[in-house]
Design a protein around this motif. Structure first.
Motif, PDB file in Angstrom:
ATOM      1  N   ALA A 337      -0.911   0.861   1.089  1.00  0.00           N
ATOM      2  CA  ALA A 337      -0.742  -0.069  -0.045  1.00  0.00           C
ATOM      3  C   ALA A 337      -1.275  -1.441   0.345  1.00  0.00           C
ATOM      4  CB  ALA A 337       0.725  -0.180  -0.424  1.00  0.00           C
ATOM      5  N   MET A 338      -1.681  -2.190  -0.660  1.00  0.00           N
ATOM      6  CA  MET A 338      -2.146  -3.572  -0.433  1.00  0.00           C
ATOM      7  C   MET A 338      -1.217  -4.529  -1.167  1.00  0.00           C
ATOM      8  SD  MET A 338      -4.628  -5.413   0.927  1.00  0.00           S
ATOM      9  CE  MET A 338      -6.362  -4.974   0.800  1.00  0.00           C
ATOM     10  N   TYR A 339      -0.681  -5.470  -0.425  1.00  0.00           N
ATOM     11  CA  TYR A 339       0.195  -6.488  -1.012  1.00  0.00           C
ATOM     12  C   TYR A 339      -0.495  -7.846  -0.989  1.00  0.00           C
ATOM     13  CZ  TYR A 339       4.196  -3.372  -1.267  1.00  0.00           C
ATOM     14  OH  TYR A 339       5.046  -2.361  -1.614  1.00  0.00           O
ATOM     15  N   ARG A 340      -0.453  -8.519  -2.132  1.00  0.00           N
ATOM     16  CA  ARG A 340      -1.135  -9.822  -2.240  1.00  0.00           C
ATOM     17  C   ARG A 340      -0.095 -10.904  -2.554  1.00  0.00           C
ATOM     18  NH1 ARG A 340      -3.928  -5.861  -4.651  1.00  0.00           N
ATOM     19  NH2 ARG A 340      -6.021  -5.445  -3.841  1.00  0.00           N
ATOM     20  N   ASN A 445      -2.204  -8.179   2.478  1.00  0.00           N
ATOM     21  CA  ASN A 445      -1.522  -7.376   3.497  1.00  0.00           C
ATOM     22  C   ASN A 445      -1.828  -5.907   3.255  1.00  0.00           C
ATOM     23  OD1 ASN A 445       0.838  -9.308   4.826  1.00  0.00           O
ATOM     24  ND2 ASN A 445       0.191  -9.913   2.775  1.00  0.00           N
ATOM     25  N   PHE A 446      -2.657  -5.341   4.140  1.00  0.00           N
ATOM     26  CA  PHE A 446      -2.953  -3.918   4.018  1.00  0.00           C
ATOM     27  C   PHE A 446      -1.958  -3.148   4.885  1.00  0.00           C
ATOM     28  CE2 PHE A 446      -5.447  -0.134   5.473  1.00  0.00           C
ATOM     29  CZ  PHE A 446      -5.346   0.555   4.269  1.00  0.00           C
ATOM     30  N   MET A 447      -1.164  -2.304   4.232  1.00  0.00           N
ATOM     31  CA  MET A 447      -0.086  -1.586   4.901  1.00  0.00           C
ATOM     32  C   MET A 447      -0.465  -0.104   4.981  1.00  0.00           C
ATOM     33  SD  MET A 447       1.909  -4.270   4.946  1.00  0.00           S
ATOM     34  CE  MET A 447       3.391  -3.571   5.671  1.00  0.00           C
ATOM     35  N   GLU A 448      -0.177   0.473   6.123  1.00  0.00           N
ATOM     36  CA  GLU A 448      -0.461   1.901   6.272  1.00  0.00           C
ATOM     37  C   GLU A 448       0.609   2.522   7.160  1.00  0.00           C
ATOM     38  OE1 GLU A 448      -4.436   4.619   6.755  1.00  0.00           O
ATOM     39  OE2 GLU A 448      -4.369   2.701   7.809  1.00  0.00           O
ATOM     40  N   ALA A 449       1.085   3.704   6.763  1.00  0.00           N
ATOM     41  CA  ALA A 449       2.083   4.402   7.577  1.00  0.00           C
ATOM     42  C   ALA A 449       1.731   5.872   7.643  1.00  0.00           C
ATOM     43  CB  ALA A 449       3.469   4.231   6.985  1.00  0.00           C
TER      44      ALA A 449
END
Lengths: 748, 152
Positions: A337-340, A445-449
């Motif tokens: 997901a990308m959080y701005r 914020n590029f989030m990866e799990a």
């Protein structure tokens, strides 16, 4: 005045001597301190004698005890909390406590930064040991003086409620009576510090000392300063970041009523008048031509697009455990997901202002500032005076939130006063204040799990793209952080090197605050930072990067819980196996909120945790969605572990404040950039939370005997993800940007 | 010359009548308890009473209040004022304190018209006075407390 050091080379440096036969000279100094603070002493003023057993305490023969507070009162209650710590060990009578904001002195520097600065929620925890010891040393000095006067052993005496009592005979001296009896008394080096169970003041709901004067208009803020012959200046700043004046026509301005002068200073054009309103009106009549400036191409929408693109490439690793690379790009299950998070303004209710009077050989400054050493340093540079010739008076501060760590308003007032040789008060209009704010950085914020077979993350990568506050701010702090003995040429030289070098070297470590380390037990974690500073002036803002990072982390974790079909509390609980303290805090919030019970009809809950410095927090937010997708937050339950609680009321107020401050950023406002300018200008286009939007806030603290930790900023990062997660619970829509507006959830 | 009555004192001022009342109070009369924050009638920090009603002093000119009775936080007196100040102290309402003059001046006219306001009534009356520190919960409690005392 004679003085001789009694003890040297230990942790504290104690001086004792006599002053014209009136009493005692004692000073507790931190190592390497010698600049301004002379050994303290007994002195006389209007027939009242005063004992200064150390740099922090002034005991007068009228029984009053004045505590010197080396931090600015921004509303966080520090001018009550720090005196409580002193009074506890001193066994003072709380009704006799007074407060004075400390002048700029070596001994009053904030040990966290080596500069006198109220920042980063450090005031209580950096003062805890120092002030307890200062209070205890003064107590023992007074006990020794009383014992000598009675010719009894000190061990038979004790201090209580502003008096020393001889236990066997029940004779007593009030502290004020002992002021003149302390001459020649050695100051004890090793003093007894009370155990938490012995506390009488700490932990109590002691009313703030500054309340009364804040209800009758008599509290003096910077903007209220008035000096004989003082003029008032309004400064017109360049409309585009970093702009320079090309030409100015001030003919019409100068003809207007009350105008005394129009002067060019580094920041822009200052219109100086008898009153603010005259200067304000006349500033509109200025005709200024500004030089062409590359920054006029800056646009925050375009920046977000650029950062989205940059987030596709690897950043510089700032924190890593395990190896996340083993888990991404494989066949395993992942989630992204990308959080701005946008820029945010401070909107301090009191606009930036400063009063300065530069005289032939010295300079005085009155400022609502969070950074006294910086005020002194910039004035020293502008005037060429030594530090000793520059006196800084700290007024009450009408909201700080990190904005007043930088001191542009001081620079302006000192520059104008130096030119006009008169006391000058600079007041920024609200519009100038908003547009010349040093805003909280925006980030992508590029989030990866990677998810294991139990639905839990086995690898976690958080890639942050944007500018790091420290890249811009640290160079500004350097000259104030250097020890006082550093000579001017070296100070300027090192500052110059710092200004060119630091923005390239510094960014990263602080930008990941709140992103890593995680409280969750995840074996492979990496936090990366991609530094892209477009030159927009950024600065500290209540919790700074923790706000944006906690939003991304706690919302993304909520996404993983939803992916796994699990309750957000249970999911977090499974991951907090290595963080018992946080687990306890989360359970407290959930229990008090009734997390496991069904909420009232139409109400939905969201939860978020966060560790700020060493403070653990969990918020549960309750929201409902109304017509036209209006989001209302009804109730926020806050659980906190901040170690020993100095004043429960302060913790409650700071949590309420964090909720209100954070909700403005969560649901209402953002700063946007167009053509190199901040688009917003006042509370009409940067609205802040109103009373009818304020939820009911409940605060619960965990009892803990560890030393107090941070509180002023700690709650701010927690509210946005708690609300966003509640909005998801209500709508099924995951909003990955701020503020969350009705349009973001209109498809429900 | 403009005649104006502030906190019971009559003044004759040689000030441009277009000057906002806020700046007359703070700069000419030294009544600095009234605070500038927005200057465009958006935040309520500059609230004063004009002929007994709450008004924003940044949005009204000296000329407009000529001959009227102006009361600032420094001059706010009486049972309601005492009850509010006492409640403000007991509830430890202010944080930075900058907006609190505006809050108290607004609360005073609320209690004048509604001796026992509900939370909704408080929110309605107080929603134009912004507090960046978020002291709103304390403001609600303090107004309830003051309302209870004033009546009894």
């Amino acid at each position: 005045m004679k003085e001789k050091p009694l003890v040297q080379g230990r942790r504290d440096f104690i001086k004792i001597g006599t002053l014209a036969g009136t009493g005692l000279l004692v000073g507790v100094h931190l190592p390497n301190c010698s600049r301004h603070v002379e050994a303290s002493h007994v002195s006389s003023e209007n027939g009242v004698n005063m004992l200064a057993p150390n740099a922090w305490i002034r005991i007068r023969s009228d029984d009053t005890v004045t505590v010197m507070v080396n931090h600015s009162e921004l509303g966080q209650g520090i001018t009550t909390a720090l005196p409580m710590i002193v009074a506890e060990e001193l066994e003072a009578d709380w009704s006799k406590i007074k407060v004075e904001i400390a002048p700029v002195e070596e001994v009053y520097k904030n040990p966290a930064f080596n500069t006198q600065m109220t920042a980063s929620s450090t005031s209580v925890y950096t003062s805890w040991d120092i002030l307890r010891k200062a209070g205890a040393m003064a107590r023992e000095t007074l006990i020794s003086a009383a014992a000598r006067a009675w010719k009894v052993p000190p061990s038979e005496c004790y201090a209580q409620n502003g008096a020393v009592i001889h236990k066997p005979s029940q004779r007593s001296f009030r502290f004020g009576e002992l002021v003149d009896k302390t001459a020649g008394i050695p100051v004890p080096e090793d003093v007894y510090l009370k155990k938490p169970e012995e506390f009488k003041i700490i932990g109590k709901r002691i009313p703030r000392l500054d309340t009364k004067i804040k209800t009758d208009g008599s509290a003096k803020f910077g903007i209220d300063i008035k000096l004989p012959e003082m003029l008032v200046a309004v400064v017109v700043h360049p409309p585009v970041f970093g702009g320079k004046v090309k030409s100015v026509d001030s003919q019409n301005t100068r003809k207007m009523k009350g105008i005394r002068d129009v002067v060019a200073i580094d920041a822009g054009i200052a219109v100086v008048a008898d009153t603010f309103w005259q200067a304000r009106l006349a500033s509109d009549a200025l005709q200024i031509e500004w030089e062409e400036n590359e920054n006029s191409k800056l646009n925050s929408d375009a920046l977000f697009e650029r950062w989205d693109e940059m987030a596709k490439s690897e950043g510089k690793t700032q924190y890593e455990i395990g190896d996340v690379d083993d888990f991404f790009g494989t066949d395993g299950k992942t989630h992204q997901a990308m959080y701005r998070i946008p820029y945010q303004g401070h909107a301090t209710p009191e606009p930036m202002n400063c009063t300065a009077h530069v005289r032939d050989k010295d300079c005085e400054i009155w400022a609502p500032t969070q950074h006294q050493d910086a005020a002194q340093e910039v004035a020293a540079r502008i005037t060429g005076f030594d530090y000793e010739a520059i006196k800084v008076h700290t007024t009450f501060v009408g909201g700080g939130f990190g904005r007043r760590i930088s001191v542009e308003y001081v620079v302006e007032a000192v520059q104008i006063s130096k030119i006009l040789k008169k006391p000058i008060k600079v007041i920024w209009t609200r519009e100038e204040d908003t547009r010349n704010d040093r805003i909280r950085p925006a980030t992508c914020n590029f989030m990866e799990a990677a998810i294991d077979s139990n639905g839990l993350p086995v690898a976690w990568r958080h890639r942050i793209v944007g500018a790091d506050v420290f890249g811009q701010m640290l160079p500004k702090l350097i000259p104030s952080i250097m020890p006082y003995w550093v000579p001017r040429f070296l100070r300027n030289g090192l500052s110059g090197i710092g200004e060119s070098l630091l923005p390239r070297v510094v960014p990263g470590k602080k930008a990941i605050k709140g992103a890593a380390p995680l409280q969750y037990n995840i074996a492979n974690v990496r936090a990366e930072f991609i530094n892209d500073d477009p030159g927009i002036p950024i600065g500290y803002w209540r919790s700074v990067s923790a706000f944006s990072n906690a939003f991304a982390v706690e919302c993304f974790l909520d996404e993983l819980a939803a992916e796994s079909g699990e309750d957000p509390f249970d999911y977090r609980d499974r991951l907090l196996t290595n963080s018992p303290r946080m687990r306890e805090v989360m359970k407290l919030a959930a229990d008090k909120a009734g997390w496991k019970e069904k909420p009232p009809a139409g109400v939905h809950r969201g939860l978020a945790i966060h560790r700020f410095h060493d403070t653990d927090l969990c918020f549960v937010a309750e929201v409902s969605i109304h017509s036209r997708h209006e989001i209302r937050v009804h109730r926020v339950v806050c659980a906190v572990n901040c170690g020993i609680v100095i004043n429960p009321k302060t913790i409650e107020s700071q949590m309420e404040s964090a909720v209100a401050f954070g909700l403005t950023s969560t649901l209402k406002s953002a700063i946007t950039i167009r053509d190199g300018k901040i688009e917003q200008s006042n509370f009409d286009d940067y609205p802040i939370l109103r009373i009818d939007e304020m939820p009911k806030v409940e605060v619960y603290t965990v009892q803990d005997t560890r030393s107090p930790t941070s509180i002023g900023e700690a709650g701010v990062p927690v509210i946005a993800p708690a609300v966003a997660n509640a909005v998801f619970a209500a709508t099924g829509i995951r909003v990955r940007k701020l503020p969350i507006l009705p349009d973001d959830i209109k498809n429900t | 010359m403009v005649k104006i009555r502030v906190n019971g004192i009559n003044y004759q001022l040689d000030v441009d009548p277009d000057t906002p009342l806020l700046w007359v109070l703070t700069e000419q009369l030294g009544l600095t308890g009234t605070k500038y924050s927005c200057g465009i009638s958006e935040c309520g920090s500059c609230t004063v009473h004009i002929d007994g009603e709450a008004e924003l002093s940044c949005g009204i000119s000296l000329g407009e209040v000529a001959g009227k009775d102006v009361v600032t936080i420094e001059g706010l007196k009486g049972r309601i004022a005492d009850a509010l100040r006492q409640a403000w102290i007991e509830e430890d309402v202010p944080q930075c304190g900058y907006c609190q003059s505006g809050q108290i001046m607004t609360a005073a006219t609320l209690l004048k018209h509604n001796s026992d306001p509900s939370d909704d009534a408080i929110d309605g009356a107080m929603s134009d006075v912004l507090c960046r520190c978020g002291s709103y919960q304390g403001i609600r409690q303090a107004i309830h407390l003051a309302a209870g005392r004033k009546v009894s």
